[in-house]
Design a protein around this motif. Structure first.
Motif, PDB file in Angstrom:
ATOM      1  N   TYR A  81       0.856  -1.203   0.000  1.00 30.68           N
ATOM      2  CA  TYR A  81       0.000   0.000   0.000  1.00 30.68           C
ATOM      3  C   TYR A  81       0.890   1.252   0.000  1.00 30.68           C
ATOM      4  N   PRO A  82       1.534   1.570  -1.114  1.00 29.22           N
ATOM      5  CA  PRO A  82       2.461   2.715  -1.115  1.00 29.22           C
ATOM      6  C   PRO A  82       1.779   4.075  -1.000  1.00 29.22           C
ATOM      7  N   ARG A  83       0.543   4.206  -1.509  1.00 30.41           N
ATOM      8  CA  ARG A  83      -0.064   5.532  -1.634  1.00 30.41           C
ATOM      9  C   ARG A  83      -0.383   6.211  -0.290  1.00 30.41           C
ATOM     10  N   PRO A  84      -0.876   5.471   0.727  1.00 30.32           N
ATOM     11  CA  PRO A  84      -1.112   6.159   2.010  1.00 30.32           C
ATOM     12  C   PRO A  84       0.160   6.792   2.579  1.00 30.32           C
ATOM     13  N   PHE A  85       1.290   6.107   2.441  1.00 26.37           N
ATOM     14  CA  PHE A  85       2.563   6.655   2.927  1.00 26.37           C
ATOM     15  C   PHE A  85       2.963   7.890   2.112  1.00 26.37           C
ATOM     16  N   GLN A  86       2.567   7.892   0.856  1.00 27.64           N
ATOM     17  CA  GLN A  86       2.943   8.985  -0.051  1.00 27.64           C
ATOM     18  C   GLN A  86       2.086  10.234   0.168  1.00 27.64           C
ATOM     19  N   PHE A  87       0.795  10.049   0.523  1.00 26.06           N
ATOM     20  CA  PHE A  87      -0.149  11.169   0.485  1.00 26.06           C
ATOM     21  C   PHE A  87      -0.704  11.623   1.842  1.00 26.06           C
ATOM     22  N   TYR A  88      -0.299  10.991   2.961  1.00 31.05           N
ATOM     23  CA  TYR A  88      -0.943  11.379   4.229  1.00 31.05           C
ATOM     24  C   TYR A  88      -0.551  12.786   4.692  1.00 31.05           C
ATOM     25  N   LEU A  89       0.510  13.339   4.119  1.00 32.71           N
ATOM     26  CA  LEU A  89       0.924  14.698   4.478  1.00 32.71           C
ATOM     27  C   LEU A  89       0.371  15.763   3.539  1.00 32.71           C
ATOM     28  N   THR A  90      -0.270  15.341   2.442  1.00 31.03           N
ATOM     29  CA  THR A  90      -0.724  16.332   1.454  1.00 31.03           C
ATOM     30  C   THR A  90      -2.219  16.243   1.136  1.00 31.03           C
ATOM     31  N   GLU A  91      -2.877  15.134   1.442  1.00 30.25           N
ATOM     32  CA  GLU A  91      -4.307  14.977   1.163  1.00 30.25           C
ATOM     33  C   GLU A  91      -5.044  14.610   2.451  1.00 30.25           C
ATOM     34  N   LEU A  92      -6.286  15.057   2.563  1.00 27.09           N
ATOM     35  CA  LEU A  92      -7.080  14.785   3.757  1.00 27.09           C
ATOM     36  C   LEU A  92      -7.933  13.531   3.575  1.00 27.09           C
ATOM     37  N   PRO A  93      -8.175  12.791   4.665  1.00 28.66           N
ATOM     38  CA  PRO A  93      -9.093  11.644   4.579  1.00 28.66           C
ATOM     39  C   PRO A  93     -10.528  12.129   4.377  1.00 28.66           C
ATOM     40  N   ARG A  94     -11.329  11.311   3.730  1.00 26.08           N
ATOM     41  CA  ARG A  94     -12.732  11.652   3.486  1.00 26.08           C
ATOM     42  C   ARG A  94     -13.632  11.264   4.661  1.00 26.08           C
ATOM     43  N   ARG A  95     -13.120  10.420   5.555  1.00 27.39           N
ATOM     44  CA  ARG A  95     -13.920   9.977   6.694  1.00 27.39           C
ATOM     45  C   ARG A  95     -12.976   9.455   7.769  1.00 27.39           C
ATOM     46  N   SER A  96     -13.518   9.175   8.955  1.00 25.29           N
ATOM     47  CA  SER A  96     -12.664   8.726  10.049  1.00 25.29           C
ATOM     48  C   SER A  96     -12.413   7.215   9.962  1.00 25.29           C
ATOM     49  N   PRO A  97     -11.347   6.730  10.601  1.00 26.65           N
ATOM     50  CA  PRO A  97     -10.905   5.346  10.378  1.00 26.65           C
ATOM     51  C   PRO A  97     -11.943   4.272  10.672  1.00 26.65           C
ATOM     52  N   PHE A  98     -12.739   4.452  11.728  1.00 29.47           N
ATOM     53  CA  PHE A  98     -13.637   3.363  12.117  1.00 29.47           C
ATOM     54  C   PHE A  98     -14.732   3.121  11.085  1.00 29.47           C
ATOM     55  N   SER A  99     -14.977   4.110  10.218  1.00 32.18           N
ATOM     56  CA  SER A  99     -15.919   3.893   9.119  1.00 32.18           C
ATOM     57  C   SER A  99     -15.399   2.826   8.162  1.00 32.18           C
ATOM     58  N   CYS A 100     -14.079   2.782   7.988  1.00 30.31           N
ATOM     59  CA  CYS A 100     -13.474   1.735   7.149  1.00 30.31           C
ATOM     60  C   CYS A 100     -13.592   0.375   7.825  1.00 30.31           C
ATOM     61  N   VAL A 101     -13.405   0.359   9.152  1.00 31.92           N
ATOM     62  CA  VAL A 101     -13.589  -0.889   9.913  1.00 31.92           C
ATOM     63  C   VAL A 101     -15.023  -1.387   9.745  1.00 31.92           C
ATOM     64  N   LEU A 102     -15.977  -0.470   9.893  1.00 28.45           N
ATOM     65  CA  LEU A 102     -17.390  -0.836   9.732  1.00 28.45           C
ATOM     66  C   LEU A 102     -17.646  -1.436   8.358  1.00 28.45           C
ATOM     67  N   ASP A 103     -17.154  -0.786   7.300  1.00 32.19           N
ATOM     68  CA  ASP A 103     -17.362  -1.293   5.941  1.00 32.19           C
ATOM     69  C   ASP A 103     -16.772  -2.689   5.768  1.00 32.19           C
ATOM     70  N   MET A 104     -15.603  -2.912   6.356  1.00 34.01           N
ATOM     71  CA  MET A 104     -14.968  -4.231   6.272  1.00 34.01           C
ATOM     72  C   MET A 104     -15.843  -5.291   6.935  1.00 34.01           C
ATOM     73  N   ILE A 105     -16.354  -4.988   8.117  1.00 29.51           N
ATOM     74  CA  ILE A 105     -17.163  -5.964   8.849  1.00 29.51           C
ATOM     75  C   ILE A 105     -18.494  -6.208   8.135  1.00 29.51           C
ATOM     76  N   VAL A 106     -19.105  -5.155   7.592  1.00 22.44           N
ATOM     77  CA  VAL A 106     -20.355  -5.334   6.829  1.00 22.44           C
ATOM     78  C   VAL A 106     -20.095  -6.201   5.600  1.00 22.44           C
ATOM     79  N   LEU A 107     -18.963  -5.987   4.955  1.00 19.91           N
ATOM     80  CA  LEU A 107     -18.601  -6.795   3.789  1.00 19.91           C
ATOM     81  C   LEU A 107     -18.396  -8.259   4.178  1.00 19.91           C
ATOM     82  N   ARG A 108     -17.796  -8.474   5.334  1.00 19.53           N
ATOM     83  CA  ARG A 108     -17.521  -9.846   5.787  1.00 19.53           C
ATOM     84  C   ARG A 108     -18.776 -10.568   6.272  1.00 19.53           C
ATOM     85  N   GLU A 109     -19.635  -9.827   6.981  1.00 18.26           N
ATOM     86  CA  GLU A 109     -20.802 -10.464   7.622  1.00 18.26           C
ATOM     87  C   GLU A 109     -22.061 -10.406   6.758  1.00 18.26           C
TER      88      GLU A 109
END
Length: 310
Positions: A81-109
């Motif tokens: 995953y090279p891009r997060p290391f490349q862009f975390y200082l120049t681009e903002l996230p669109r949402r907070s981290p736990f939303s990604c966790v939620l999406d992962m769990i919904v996808l799994r369950e």
């Protein structure tokens, strides 16, 4: 007095280690889940960027090499995953981290397995330090409160710690992620919890939809807060006003409105001009830039991060 201040600073730094520990545990769990879940790689990519950004603006700051004490793990993630290391200082996230966790769990369950989704989130949270990168509330919306077979749409509260990270991610969600009705409602009050005089983007969702929030720690239903009543017309007796956009309802309703045209068409939107909407967006962006300057994050290019697709 100097000794007392030193002790206070040391205690603060010790408590802040919860950020680093949670970041490591969440990332490793997401990586493990992704290896067993087809179509989920983008969620790991996105959560890495979101956590790295929040680690950068945390006090004290936690760069990626401090989150991972094992160089082999760090190098493997950088390769995959090279891009997060490349862009975390120049681009903002669109949402907070736990939303990604939620999406992962919904996808799994699968979305219909509501209780299993809640249970999986609770099991993860029990292994984490409180406050850091963790949501406390989940919201589930459906197009009908009588048809239990209708599709479920999930959201979680902001998994940010402190006022400035919260303001940043709420603004980013308004400008880049949420459905236009939800973002318009939140921008009506962002960031000062005071309604704008020139713009009213608040909405009233149909009374027959389901929009229910639950505490993940206490496993009990929560009434909408006063803020969610003001934004979306949700019925409540609550008088507590949380920061607008902080709750789980905006994300859940945004997902519902993006996918259920019938609900969107019957949602009442207060009238406003396109010009005033653009003015509200400009003001939100201006406030966002002011917060970034306050915390000395001066490298934003104006872009929001797009995770790499599968």
């Amino acid at each position: 007095m100097a000794d007392q201040e030193l002790n206070r600073q040391e205690e603060f730094l010790i408590t802040q280690q919860g950020f680093r520990e949670n970041a490591y545990k969440i990332i490793m769990k997401m990586n493990d889940w992704s290896n067993m879940t087809p179509g989920s790689k983008h969620l790991v990519d996105e959560i890495l960027h979101s956590i790295f950004f929040l680690g950068k603006i945390n006090e004290p700051s936690f760069p990626p090499n401090e989150i991972f004490s094992d160089d082999d793990i760090l190098e493997a993630l950088m390769e995959k995953y090279p891009r997060p290391f490349q862009f975390y200082l120049t681009e903002l996230p669109r949402r907070s981290p736990f939303s990604c966790v939620l999406d992962m769990i919904v996808l799994r369950e699968n979305p219909e397995n509501e209780e299993q989704i809640k249970q999986s989130l609770q099991e993860l949270i029990r292994d984490l330090a409180p406050q850091f990168l963790v949501s406390s509330i989940i919201c589930i919306s459906q197009k009908s409160n009588t048809d239990q077979n209708s599709k479920r749409y999930y959201g979680v509260s902001m998994s940010t710690n402190g006022p400035n990270p919260g303001k940043i991610v709420i603004a980013a969600s308004c400008l880049s992620k949420w459905d236009e009705y939800v973002s318009g409602a939140v921008m009506t009050y962002y960031p000062k919890k005071k309604k704008k005089e020139y713009f009213d983007g608040t909405i009233k969702v149909p009374g027959n939809i389901r929009c229910e929030a639950f505490s993940l720690s206490r496993d009990e239903q929560m009434s909408p807060c006063k803020s969610c009543h003001n934004l979306f017309g949700l019925n409540t007796q609550e008088t507590k006003e949380w920061p607008y956009g902080n709750c789980a309802e905006p994300e859940s309703l945004s997902n519902l409105l993006k996918n259920e045209e019938e609900v969107k068409n019957t949602t009442h939107v207060h009238e406003y001009s396109a010009e005033n909407r653009q003015r509200a967006e400009r003001e939100v962006r201006k406030d966002l830039q002011a917060v970034l300057r306050t915390i000395h994050f001066n490298t934003w290019t104006g872009e929001f991060y797009n995770p790499e697709s599968e």
